[in-house]
Design a protein around this motif. Structure first.
Motif, short mmCIF file in Angstrom:
data_model
loop_
_atom_site.label_atom_id
_atom_site.label_comp_id
_atom_site.label_asym_id
_atom_site.label_seq_id
_atom_site.Cartn_x
_atom_site.Cartn_y
_atom_site.Cartn_z
N ALA A 285 35.18 -9.68 20.98
CA ALA A 285 35.53 -8.40 21.60
C ALA A 285 34.49 -7.33 21.27
O ALA A 285 34.07 -6.56 22.14
CB ALA A 285 36.91 -7.96 21.14
N GLU B 191 37.88 -14.05 17.96
CA GLU B 191 38.17 -13.22 19.12
C GLU B 191 37.78 -11.76 18.88
O GLU B 191 37.29 -11.08 19.77
CB GLU B 191 39.65 -13.32 19.48
N SER B 192 38.03 -11.27 17.64
CA SER B 192 37.67 -9.88 17.35
C SER B 192 36.16 -9.68 17.39
O SER B 192 35.67 -8.67 17.88
CB SER B 192 38.21 -9.48 15.98
N GLU C 273 41.49 -15.66 15.44
CA GLU C 273 41.64 -14.22 15.61
C GLU C 273 40.35 -13.49 15.23
O GLU C 273 39.93 -12.56 15.92
CB GLU C 273 42.80 -13.72 14.76
N LYS C 274 39.72 -13.95 14.12
CA LYS C 274 38.46 -13.34 13.71
C LYS C 274 37.39 -13.57 14.77
O LYS C 274 36.60 -12.68 15.08
CB LYS C 274 38.00 -13.91 12.37
N TYR D 267 40.00 -7.51 26.50
CA TYR D 267 39.90 -7.66 25.05
C TYR D 267 40.60 -6.55 24.27
O TYR D 267 40.86 -6.69 23.08
CB TYR D 267 38.42 -7.70 24.63
#
Length: 441
Positions: free
Chosen positions: A51, A47-48, A44-45, A173
């Motif tokens: 993004a 992906e953030s 998740e980190k 995103y």
């Protein structure tokens, strides 16, 4: 002393060993879950961060696509007085209009299927190379037709290839803050419209037109390394979208929206091209401050790209577009009434703010009015292609009106185009939601 039977001891050892095996198995079962949670958190980190990098990359694509288009007002002033002084203002404005037309036309129709085929990086690389090459060739141009080809066509194709990746990646995103993320990325176009004209104005008297334009090209090359390095599509369509969707033309809300954006872009850039020359020729400001009116317009549009898009996520893109276009119309009608430096600066601030929203909010608005989200890319391309015609003819028409009626002609043309745009966008919104005011759209 009491003794324990041997069979009970054996049972106890067996039980303990079984328990230890069961405990070990449970411990082994628990461990992967913890690792999986850590891996999910890391994912998740990651992906953030990815993004956010897309926003940064799109920012610099906008910086060098719409930012270059926003810079043409500075070249317009220079060409009228120096390199192309034998040409009329209308003829000179065709250079910037062709460039802006190709920005939207190439970015709408041509690059869509290429993006869907998985060639995002190819578009960014080719667009960067073409835009930089076009500006380099502009630096050695001597005649009108050469500038048309280099700055209008070649640079226009290059910035057109960069435009779609800068907006198409955002919806992949961002879900809840899509319009805001697009607005932040789109603010790069305003920053480009501040930095590049300032560089041109400060360096051209010192090092000449050729080397000043080359400096701009080198800055483009350096800043475009960022999107080349970080831009990455999250997913690509399983099937290539069609280039044109005839069914959507039967949807009144889409047709009205396209007509609205056509008029909006037809009138939007007129002050960007002519407000500086108006201020100087009417002795409202001196030559130095007159040039910086374009910078003020672009600086104000930074806030116009970010702040309204923040609220658009809550109120709806169409609900923001409609009043903003009417405000642009009012300012368009009245900007030639400015008789002092303070008044013309206020005109530039307000027009820059309200007009800046149109560029950044059009993509989220297409998502709102698109009847089939699986074809939203096609619908966006169709809208961009039709809207680009407004960019192509808006400023040359304003130039013709300037020659016949003075600055009253471009002002009336700008105001009327923006008011018509507001009317058609409002009609599109009512066609989608009905006459209900308090609804997100």
């Amino acid at each position: 002393m009491e003794t324990v039977p041997s069979d009970l001891v054996e049972d106890k050892i067996t039980s303990d060993s079984n328990s230890s095996v069961e405990d070990q198995e449970k411990a082994q079962e628990v461990q992967p879950v913890g690792e999986g949670q850590v891996e999910n958190e890391k994912s998740e980190k990651s992906e953030s961060v990815t993004a956010l990098l897309q926003v940064v990359g799109a920012f610099f694509l906008m910086f060098n696509s719409w930012g270059i288009a926003n810079t043409f007002g500075a070249y317009q002033i220079f060409y009228e007085a120096n390199l192309l002084k034998t040409q009329t203002p209308s003829q000179i404005s065709w250079i910037g209009s062709i460039q802006a037309f190709l920005l939207l036309a190439v970015g709408g129709f041509i690059t869509g299927p290429i993006f869907d085929a998985g060639y995002l990086r190819g578009l960014v690389l080719f667009g960067s190379a073409a835009a930089v090459f076009g500006m380099m060739m502009t630096s050695i141009c001597k005649e009108y037709w050469q500038v048309i080809l280099a700055q209008g066509v070649v640079t226009g194709i290059g910035v057109g290839c960069m435009m779609l990746p800068s907006v198409a990646v955002m919806p992949q995103y961002f879900k809840t803050r899509r319009a805001f993320a697009t607005g932040v990325a789109a603010s790069g176009s305003s920053l480009g419209g501040i930095i590049y004209p300032t560089i041109f104005h400060e360096l051209e008297p010192k090092i000449g037109f050729g080397w000043t334009t080359r400096v701009i090209a080198f800055i483009m090359l350096a800043t475009l390394m960022v999107p080349i390095a970080v831009m990455k599509a999250k997913v690509f369509p399983a099937q290539r979208r069609p280039l044109f969707d005839f069914k959507v033309l039967h949807k009144v809300q889409f047709d009205l929206f396209c007509v609205g954006t056509f008029f909006g872009f037809m009138g939007m850039y007129i002050p960007f091209y002519y407000v500086s020359s108006f201020g100087i020729s009417h002795h409202v400001v001196d030559a130095n401050l007159g040039f910086y009116l374009l910078t003020i317009l672009n600086a104000a549009s930074i806030f116009g790209r970010i702040i309204p898009n923040f609220f658009a996520d809550k109120t709806g893109a169409l609900n923001i577009m409609t009043p903003w276009l009417f405000f642009c119309g009012i300012i368009g009608y009245s900007w030639i009434s400015a008789t002092s430096a303070a008044q013309i600066i206020l005109v530039c601030i307000f027009y820059g703010f309200f007009s800046g929203t149109l560029v950044s909010i059009i993509a989220p608005a297409v998502i709102v009015i698109s009847p089939d989200l699986s074809l939203v890319g096609t619908h966006m391309g169709m809208n961009f292609g039709f809207t680009s015609l407004g960019l192509l003819i808006g400023n040359p028409v304003a130039g013709v009106l300037l020659e016949k009626h003075g600055y009253l002609g471009p002002a009336m043309w700008c105001g009327t185009c923006n008011v018509l745009a507001g009317i058609f966008i409002l009609a599109s919104r009512l066609s989608k939601t009905g006459p209900v005011l308090m609804v997100k759209a």
